[in-house]
Scaffold this active site. Structure first.
Site, PDB file in Angstrom:
ATOM      1  NE  ARG A   1      -3.855  -1.994  -0.479  1.00 57.02           N
ATOM      2  CZ  ARG A   1      -4.188  -2.676  -1.550  1.00 57.02           C
ATOM      3  NH1 ARG A   1      -3.449  -2.608  -2.642  1.00 57.02           N
ATOM      4  NH2 ARG A   1      -5.252  -3.440  -1.561  1.00 57.02           N
TER       5      ARG A   1
ATOM      6  CG  ASP B   1      -5.920  -1.732   1.735  1.00 54.56           C
ATOM      7  OD1 ASP B   1      -4.916  -2.016   2.430  1.00 54.56           O
ATOM      8  OD2 ASP B   1      -6.461  -2.536   0.957  1.00 54.56           O
TER       9      ASP B   1
ATOM     10  CB  SER C   1     -13.061  -8.875  -1.654  1.00 53.68           C
ATOM     11  OG  SER C   1     -12.017  -7.952  -1.666  1.00 53.68           O
TER      12      SER C   1
END
Ligand code: ARG
Length: 407
Positions: free
Chosen positions: A92, A121, A170
């Protein structure tokens, strides 16, 4: 003209963000940015296609080498968070920095992302961006959008999101790990079907040995072949994934306090972390082995929060630099039945004397077996004394027991 850079994947959340940024937030122009940290090719194809269909300018930035090098820093710190080797967490900040660069180059006024208000995130991205002068926008979170609303909105607007495109879970994939969450997996009592796995095979009885070579704590070669960080990780993912190595099914405590069920695949990470730790066992003194987990834990906790540029990380890296100089050598691991196990280690820095440890020798460095007698006499002296003192005190406190004892 006002411009906003959007962290773009081409999935539902980021696609829905495009018209919203124009209509709800009033930006004239949306610049899509996708950062390559080792996702499968199909994801870039999807991002490009969707961007094309939306008439967006898309920038694809290659950050794989930088990401692979951060993954190798994490190996030196034996870094896992609650058992998870941090793939998404490490990626990230790198993604966020690459997007910020594009945003500044393109003269954007703001940066946007498609995160909901529940995950980690949003925090990892925004800590990077909020250090700049740009505005930070999270439409899905700020407008309180639900998945159902987004699906309906996309259909109404004829947005290029294929129905069913989103899949049952996901998934977040990069070089270091593949994470699968959501759908049925949200029920901790649900046993995942084999089809959630993509990188790891269902293990059979076969086995393979792999030699991993380290220099200064960094992996540098597999079976004697020197490889770049990226190539080494890719090759090892394939190799160890074939033996089912590197599956994690866990409950993870997110930064906001939510406990979530996560499934991960990370064959290379598991092999490298296992081999690295085996080498540290060999070259570290006992006190070094006792101490380093504290450094490692702080490293992992900080990295999980996306704070790899924190001053604390710098200090921890200082300890890693100093301690890893001797983490140089080769570890052979066996891949078998979904597990990896060190089976041999070699290093010129091993704090090990076969002569001293062997059952076959009498005298080492002038020390004889009988010299241990004095040590044995002292060993546990304080504990023995403490127990005697406690026993006498107890006896003194209970005189009635000792008088009517009847023995
Ligand atoms: N829980 C992990 C983290 O915060 C990974 C999340 C990955 N996202 C996903 N959509 N599967 O680092």
């Amino acid at each position: 003209m006002t411009s906003v850079a959007l962290a773009f994947s081409g999935g539902l959340d980021t696609t829905v963000c495009v018209p919203l940024l124009k209509e709800e937030y009033g930006y004239d122009n949306v610049v899509a940015v996708t950062v390559d940290v080792g996702q499968p090719e199909a994801e870039f194809a999807e991002a490009r296609e969707t961007a094309d269909a939306l008439g967006l300018d898309i920038h694809v930035i290659d950050a794989t080498a930088e990401f692979a090098s951060l993954c190798f820093d994490s190996v030196r710190a034996n870094a896992t968070y609650q058992g998870y080797p941090l793939g998404t967490a490490l990626a990230r900040p790198i993604i966020a920095k690459a997007i910020l660069e594009v945003a500044e180059e393109q003269g954007c006024d703001a940066i946007a992302h498609g995160c909901t208000g529940k995950g980690n995130d949003q925090l990892r991205f925004e800590t990077v961006w909020r250090g700049s002068d740009l505005d930070v926008i999270a439409p899905v979170r700020e407008l309180g959008l639900t998945r159902e609303w987004e699906v309906e909105y996309a259909a109404e607007r004829n947005l290029p999101v294929e129905a069913g495109n989103e899949g049952a879970w996901s998934i977040d994939t990069n070089l270091w790990s593949r994470s699968v969450e959501g759908g049925q997996l949200e029920d901790p009592s649900h046993i995942p079907s084999e089809d959630i796995y993509d990188w790891t095979q269902t293990p059979d009885g076969s086995e393979e040995l792999v030699e991993v070579t380290f220099e200064d704590g960094y992996p540098v070669a597999l079976n004697g072949d020197g490889l770049s960080a990226t190539a080494l990780i890719e090759e090892l993912n394939a190799l160890a994934g074939a033996y089912g190595v590197g599956r994690t099914d866990m409950l993870e405590d997110r930064m906001l306090g939510l406990k979530v069920r996560e499934n991960y695949e990370h064959p290379a990470a598991t092999v490298l972390l296992t081999a690295h730790e085996a080498l540290e066992q060999f070259v570290f003194t006992k006190t070094e082995r006792d101490f380093k987990p504290q450094i490692d834990d702080q490293w992992a906790q900080t990295a999980y929060k996306g704070l790899v540029d924190a001053p604390l990380m710098n200090s921890l890296e200082g300890y890693l630099d100093a301690s890893q100089e001797k983490v140089t050598g080769t570890v052979t691991v066996k891949l078998q039945g979904g597990a990896v196990r060190p089976v041999a280690r070699e290093s010129e820095y091993g704090v090990y004397s076969e002569n001293a440890a062997s059952f076959n020798t009498e005298t080492v460095d002038g020390i004889e077996q009988a010299d241990a007698t004095g040590v044995a006499k002292y060993h546990g002296f304080q504990e023995r004394l403490a127990n005697q003192v406690a026993a006498s005190a107890a006896a003194a406190e209970k005189p009635e027991l000792s008088t009517d004892g009847g023995e």
